[in-house]
Design a protein around this motif. Structure first.
Motif, mmCIF file in Angstrom:
data_model
loop_
_atom_site.group_PDB
_atom_site.id
_atom_site.type_symbol
_atom_site.label_atom_id
_atom_site.label_comp_id
_atom_site.label_asym_id
_atom_site.label_seq_id
_atom_site.Cartn_x
_atom_site.Cartn_y
_atom_site.Cartn_z
ATOM 1 N N ARG A 1 -17.106 -26.785 -2.309
ATOM 2 C CA ARG A 1 -15.880 -26.844 -1.510
ATOM 3 C C ARG A 1 -14.895 -27.817 -2.123
ATOM 4 O O ARG A 1 -15.255 -28.750 -2.831
ATOM 5 C CB ARG A 1 -16.222 -27.217 -0.068
ATOM 6 C CG ARG A 1 -17.210 -26.212 0.527
ATOM 7 C CD ARG A 1 -17.333 -26.341 1.996
ATOM 8 N NE ARG A 1 -16.067 -26.191 2.670
ATOM 9 C CZ ARG A 1 -15.918 -26.360 3.975
ATOM 10 N NH1 ARG A 1 -16.950 -26.671 4.710
ATOM 11 N NH2 ARG A 1 -14.745 -26.215 4.531
ATOM 12 N N ASP A 2 -13.610 -27.584 -1.824
ATOM 13 C CA ASP A 2 -12.558 -28.342 -2.499
ATOM 14 C C ASP A 2 -12.626 -29.834 -2.206
ATOM 15 O O ASP A 2 -12.208 -30.645 -3.022
ATOM 16 C CB ASP A 2 -11.180 -27.807 -2.072
ATOM 17 C CG ASP A 2 -10.862 -26.474 -2.737
ATOM 18 O OD1 ASP A 2 -11.506 -26.169 -3.746
ATOM 19 O OD2 ASP A 2 -9.979 -25.754 -2.231
ATOM 20 N N PHE A 3 -13.130 -30.217 -1.012
ATOM 21 C CA PHE A 3 -13.083 -31.648 -0.713
ATOM 22 C C PHE A 3 -13.998 -32.448 -1.630
ATOM 23 O O PHE A 3 -13.729 -33.624 -1.889
ATOM 24 C CB PHE A 3 -13.326 -31.934 0.768
ATOM 25 C CG PHE A 3 -14.723 -31.702 1.280
ATOM 26 C CD1 PHE A 3 -15.697 -32.671 1.127
ATOM 27 C CD2 PHE A 3 -15.032 -30.550 1.963
ATOM 28 C CE1 PHE A 3 -16.965 -32.473 1.630
ATOM 29 C CE2 PHE A 3 -16.293 -30.338 2.468
ATOM 30 C CZ PHE A 3 -17.265 -31.304 2.291
ATOM 31 N N GLU B 1 -14.361 -31.622 -4.828
ATOM 32 C CA GLU B 1 -13.530 -31.715 -6.028
ATOM 33 C C GLU B 1 -12.463 -32.798 -5.847
ATOM 34 O O GLU B 1 -12.148 -33.547 -6.770
ATOM 35 C CB GLU B 1 -12.873 -30.361 -6.310
ATOM 36 C CG GLU B 1 -12.292 -30.287 -7.694
ATOM 37 C CD GLU B 1 -12.516 -28.916 -8.326
ATOM 38 O OE1 GLU B 1 -12.000 -27.950 -7.754
ATOM 39 O OE2 GLU B 1 -13.176 -28.840 -9.360
ATOM 40 N N ALA B 2 -11.932 -32.890 -4.613
ATOM 41 C CA ALA B 2 -10.953 -33.944 -4.323
ATOM 42 C C ALA B 2 -11.586 -35.316 -4.534
ATOM 43 O O ALA B 2 -10.947 -36.218 -5.079
ATOM 44 C CB ALA B 2 -10.433 -33.807 -2.896
ATOM 45 N N ARG C 1 -13.942 -36.043 -6.602
ATOM 46 C CA ARG C 1 -14.056 -36.298 -8.043
ATOM 47 C C ARG C 1 -12.689 -36.630 -8.628
ATOM 48 O O ARG C 1 -12.560 -37.501 -9.481
ATOM 49 C CB ARG C 1 -14.666 -35.081 -8.742
ATOM 50 C CG ARG C 1 -16.087 -34.795 -8.232
ATOM 51 C CD ARG C 1 -16.938 -34.114 -9.267
ATOM 52 N NE ARG C 1 -16.463 -32.769 -9.571
ATOM 53 C CZ ARG C 1 -16.219 -32.326 -10.782
ATOM 54 N NH1 ARG C 1 -16.420 -33.102 -11.815
ATOM 55 N NH2 ARG C 1 -15.775 -31.103 -10.958
ATOM 56 N N ALA C 2 -11.660 -35.930 -8.135
ATOM 57 C CA ALA C 2 -10.311 -36.208 -8.621
ATOM 58 C C ALA C 2 -9.883 -37.621 -8.248
ATOM 59 O O ALA C 2 -9.085 -38.250 -8.944
ATOM 60 C CB ALA C 2 -9.330 -35.181 -8.055
ATOM 61 N N LEU C 3 -10.408 -38.130 -7.119
ATOM 62 C CA LEU C 3 -10.061 -39.490 -6.700
ATOM 63 C C LEU C 3 -10.917 -40.532 -7.421
ATOM 64 O O LEU C 3 -10.791 -41.722 -7.165
ATOM 65 C CB LEU C 3 -10.241 -39.633 -5.190
ATOM 66 C CG LEU C 3 -9.131 -39.007 -4.338
ATOM 67 C CD1 LEU C 3 -9.563 -38.860 -2.899
ATOM 68 C CD2 LEU C 3 -7.854 -39.830 -4.421
ATOM 69 N N GLY C 4 -11.804 -40.067 -8.307
ATOM 70 C CA GLY C 4 -12.588 -40.993 -9.114
ATOM 71 C C GLY C 4 -13.772 -41.603 -8.389
ATOM 72 O O GLY C 4 -14.232 -42.672 -8.753
ATOM 73 N N TYR C 5 -14.279 -40.952 -7.327
ATOM 74 C CA TYR C 5 -15.465 -41.471 -6.658
ATOM 75 C C TYR C 5 -16.664 -41.289 -7.577
ATOM 76 O O TYR C 5 -16.772 -40.310 -8.294
ATOM 77 C CB TYR C 5 -15.739 -40.720 -5.342
ATOM 78 C CG TYR C 5 -14.698 -40.879 -4.283
ATOM 79 C CD1 TYR C 5 -13.609 -41.750 -4.455
ATOM 80 C CD2 TYR C 5 -14.793 -40.163 -3.091
ATOM 81 C CE1 TYR C 5 -12.657 -41.883 -3.465
ATOM 82 C CE2 TYR C 5 -13.842 -40.297 -2.099
ATOM 83 C CZ TYR C 5 -12.775 -41.149 -2.281
ATOM 84 O OH TYR C 5 -11.845 -41.271 -1.311
ATOM 85 N N PHE D 1 -21.878 -40.175 1.095
ATOM 86 C CA PHE D 1 -20.880 -40.176 2.165
ATOM 87 C C PHE D 1 -20.224 -38.819 2.401
ATOM 88 O O PHE D 1 -19.550 -38.624 3.399
ATOM 89 C CB PHE D 1 -19.794 -41.211 1.879
ATOM 90 C CG PHE D 1 -20.304 -42.622 1.932
ATOM 91 C CD1 PHE D 1 -20.828 -43.139 3.110
ATOM 92 C CD2 PHE D 1 -20.294 -43.432 0.793
ATOM 93 C CE1 PHE D 1 -21.309 -44.431 3.162
ATOM 94 C CE2 PHE D 1 -20.777 -44.722 0.842
ATOM 95 C CZ PHE D 1 -21.284 -45.225 2.027
ATOM 96 N N HIS D 2 -20.374 -37.884 1.460
ATOM 97 C CA HIS D 2 -19.668 -36.623 1.638
ATOM 98 C C HIS D 2 -20.592 -35.418 1.739
ATOM 99 O O HIS D 2 -20.286 -34.477 2.451
ATOM 100 C CB HIS D 2 -18.637 -36.444 0.523
ATOM 101 C CG HIS D 2 -17.565 -37.482 0.578
ATOM 102 N ND1 HIS D 2 -16.392 -37.303 1.275
ATOM 103 C CD2 HIS D 2 -17.511 -38.730 0.078
ATOM 104 C CE1 HIS D 2 -15.659 -38.406 1.190
ATOM 105 N NE2 HIS D 2 -16.311 -39.289 0.463
ATOM 106 N N ASN E 1 -23.188 -33.512 5.750
ATOM 107 C CA ASN E 1 -23.094 -32.071 5.936
ATOM 108 C C ASN E 1 -24.435 -31.354 5.833
ATOM 109 O O ASN E 1 -24.487 -30.138 5.991
ATOM 110 C CB ASN E 1 -22.108 -31.483 4.920
ATOM 111 C CG ASN E 1 -20.671 -31.822 5.277
ATOM 112 O OD1 ASN E 1 -20.129 -31.317 6.245
ATOM 113 N ND2 ASN E 1 -20.063 -32.706 4.507
#
Lengths: 295, 333
Positions: free
Chosen positions: A184-186, A188-189, A191-195, A203-204, A208
């Motif tokens: 899911r995109d979140f 990818e978000a 990873r884009a935020l550098g987590y 945490f993500h 779920n």
């Protein structure tokens, strides 16, 4: 399964949906509630065993041996004259502790393994899951037997053995939703935020997958308690004179012709706990299974 | 005037899929096949193409969300693809992404406030108290009420969720945002709101955009430059007004004419496009567009066209512009 409600509810998130489903399951499926109530009562009985028991579970009284149920001994006495009712209560403590600790640790370790395999995929996934499947291929009891035989019978080793047999199942259960969520995109978000990967997994992804894992935990707790009883029955459990349900059945077995109550009561206790956990777990699983889900 | 913020050179990303039984054959999907372009600071670069032409893969490749196989990405003078992990985390503060599907782009188990505070804390951009204030300010900037912070994603509509996604991208103070079809999942009325919001934010935060879309109208509104992609390759680039005035590549021409103009008196003959986009697993020989091109000649089937830099701003990949050719004789609109 359950009836469709007339008022269409607002769209819910998966967690809110889960809670809503759990509520509906309890309301519409009385058996699930019954399972929860029985298990809770057994749990309370184990916790308050010193208050509820009528005798010391370890004190032998040879004069009163092998008696049937009476006002003094509610469920009779065993070959050493110990009170079965009191031993059952204390046995619940050991059985539930071993089952609970084993399943809890298996849940933590197995979920971690499943999430790591599912999140990284590829070679990591292949290696972990191949190894996992090898463990999964052994029947629970055989694997437990091997471990206890290797480590020697004790409460701690029972926990290790039962935990080890449950880890592969949890790994499989946690891996599947991880693979779904990972796409899911979140994520990818993130990873884009550098987590970092651990942050994404803890945490993500973990929040779920918890509902699936918790449902299976309730079902497998029943299996764990049964495994513990089986291992105790064949003499690989907690050492006597401590009371365990499986051990009590075995001791009763030796005198089954003189006093069948010795085996019947611990047998019923195991039946009751396993039955209640299965009712509870089945209801919860129906609640999250998309095929039986009420939408 | 505007200097180059992002330069992409000859990016390639192939995917390998195994198909067939009992003997699986490895097929190569050339999702992005040698793409180059530049994004100027403070401007928006539109990336246009049909579904499956590799534009989303390209957007993810330039952020290293998928690793490109070859090529180079230069961001503000820094080579992105060879950057190590810790420098990359710092670089990620400067390049962000907005997603197409607002229902998949937010974690259903996380309150909006927590989701927006997390990047600030992870990058050490604020302490807890400051972070909370920053989030309220961000929510206000994207047009959401402060109490949105305490709610879960499922309590919001698609448009509101897209605003949250935009706010999340802005938390780390980026200079470049890759917007992957940011409005195509939304109602038309909401599309306009989101586009206006993005334009507002572009000015107040001096943002540059790589704007991926299949909607020419949206790109025309939002961007200054654009590239048209077809099956993993760029067929034409240039400034938007010039491309719309006079498209060079037949594909661009057909796309422009297929996109409606809101003027009922303007009736015109279309060059129309035949068939479906061919599979990227087994693309046509020569020029990928030749099976659907009304101007296709023999050479188009055999030889892949070279890049012709028409002038400083424009370029096209088409045999109609080979030396000696003057380009196609398009019907006048």
């Amino acid at each position: 399964m359950t009836e469709k409600s007339e008022n269409m509810p607002a769209p819910l998130s998966s967690s809110a949906l889960f809670q809503e489903q759990v509520k509906r399951t309890f309301r519409s499926n009385k058996l699930t509630g019954l399972g929860a109530v029985i298990f809770l009562l057994v749990l309370l009985a184990a916790v308050f065993a010193p208050l509820l028991s009528t005798h010391d579970p370890l004190i032998q009284n040879i004069l009163d041996r092998l008696e049937g149920p009476s006002a003094q001994f509610w469920m009779g006495t065993d070959a050493y004259g110990r009170d079965i009712y009191s031993r059952l209560l204390y046995g619940a403590r050991i059985s539930l502790t071993i089952g609970g600790v084993a399943i809890l640790s298996a849940m933590v370790i197995g979920t971690a393994i499943g999430i790591i395999a599912g999140y990284y995929g590829g070679k990591v996934d292949d290696v972990i899951m191949q190894f996992n499947d090898i463990l999964l291929a052994f029947p629970t009891l055989i694997l437990g037997l091997i471990v206890v035989a290797m480590l020697g019978p004790s409460m701690q080793n029972m926990i290790i053995a039962i935990s080890l047999t449950s880890i592969p199942g949890f790994a499989r259960i946690a891996r599947a939703p991880t693979i779904v969520v990972r796409e899911r995109d979140f994520i990818e978000a993130c990873r884009a935020l550098g987590y970092r990967d651990w942050r994404i997994m803890v945490f993500h992804i973990l929040p779920n997958v918890t509902s699936e894992v918790l449902v299976m935990a309730s079902l497998w707790l029943a299996t764990a308690i049964r495994t513990e009883a089986s291992l105790s029955f064949i003499g690989l459990g907690v050492k006597p004179p401590a009371a365990t349900w499986g051990g009590m059945i075995r001791e009763g077995f030796e005198n089954i012709l003189d006093n069948p109550w010795l085996s019947i009561f611990p047998g019923l206790a195991i039946l009751l706990v396993v039955f209640s956990l299965n009712l509870l777990g089945d209801g919860l699983r129906d609640a999250i299974d998309p095929k039986t889900r009420v939408d | 005037m505007a200097d180059t913020l992002l330069r992409i050179e000859n990016i390639k990303k192939f995917f390998h899929v195994k198909r067939g039984f009992p003997v699986a054959k490895t097929m190569t999907v050339r999702a992005v096949d040698g793409v180059s372009f530049e994004v100027k600071r403070g401007r928006s670069f539109g990336l246009v193409g049909e579904s499956g032409c590799g534009k989303s893969t390209l957007g993810r490749a330039l952020l290293r969300l998928v690793e490109p196989d070859s090529g180079s990405v230069t961001f503000d003078g820094q080579d992105v693809l060879s950057t190590n992990a810790s420098d990359m985390r710092a670089l990620r503060q400067r390049m962000q992404i907005i997603f197409q599907d607002p229902y998949s782009s937010l974690n259903p188990r996380k309150r909006i406030g927590a989701a927006l505070v997390e990047p600030l804390l992870v990058h050490g951009l604020a302490d807890k108290r400051q972070a909370h204030e920053r989030v309220l300010k961000l929510l206000d900037e994207v047009g959401l009420p402060p109490d949105a912070a305490n709610r879960f994603p499922h309590e919001f509509s698609g448009g509101q969720r897209q605003r949250i996604g935009i706010a999340r991208a802005l938390t780390v103070g980026p200079e470049l945002i890759v917007a992957d079809e940011p409005v195509s999942a939304l109602d038309v009325s909401i599309q306009a709101q989101i586009l206006l919001l993005l334009r507002e934010l572009q000015e107040s935060h001096n943002l540059s955009f790589v704007f991926i879309s299949h909607d020419l109208g949206v790109v025309r509104f939002f961007c200054q430059d654009m590239a048209v992609m077809y099956l993993g390759r760029i067929v034409e680039t240039g400034p938007i007004p010039r491309i719309f005035e006079e498209p060079l590549h037949p594909y661009t021409h057909i796309l422009r004419d297929a996109s409606p103009v809101p003027d009922p008196r303007q009736s015109r003959k279309f060059l129309h496009i035949e068939g479906e986009v061919p599979s990227a697993v087994n693309p046509p020989s020569g020029c990928h567009f030749h099976p659907r091109c009304p101007y296709a000649a023999d050479i188009c089937k055999k030889v892949s066209p070279d890049w012709h830099q028409v002038d400083a701003e424009r370029g096209v990949a088409c045999h109609l512009f080979d030396t000696g050719n003057t380009g196609p004789d398009y019907p006048k609109r």
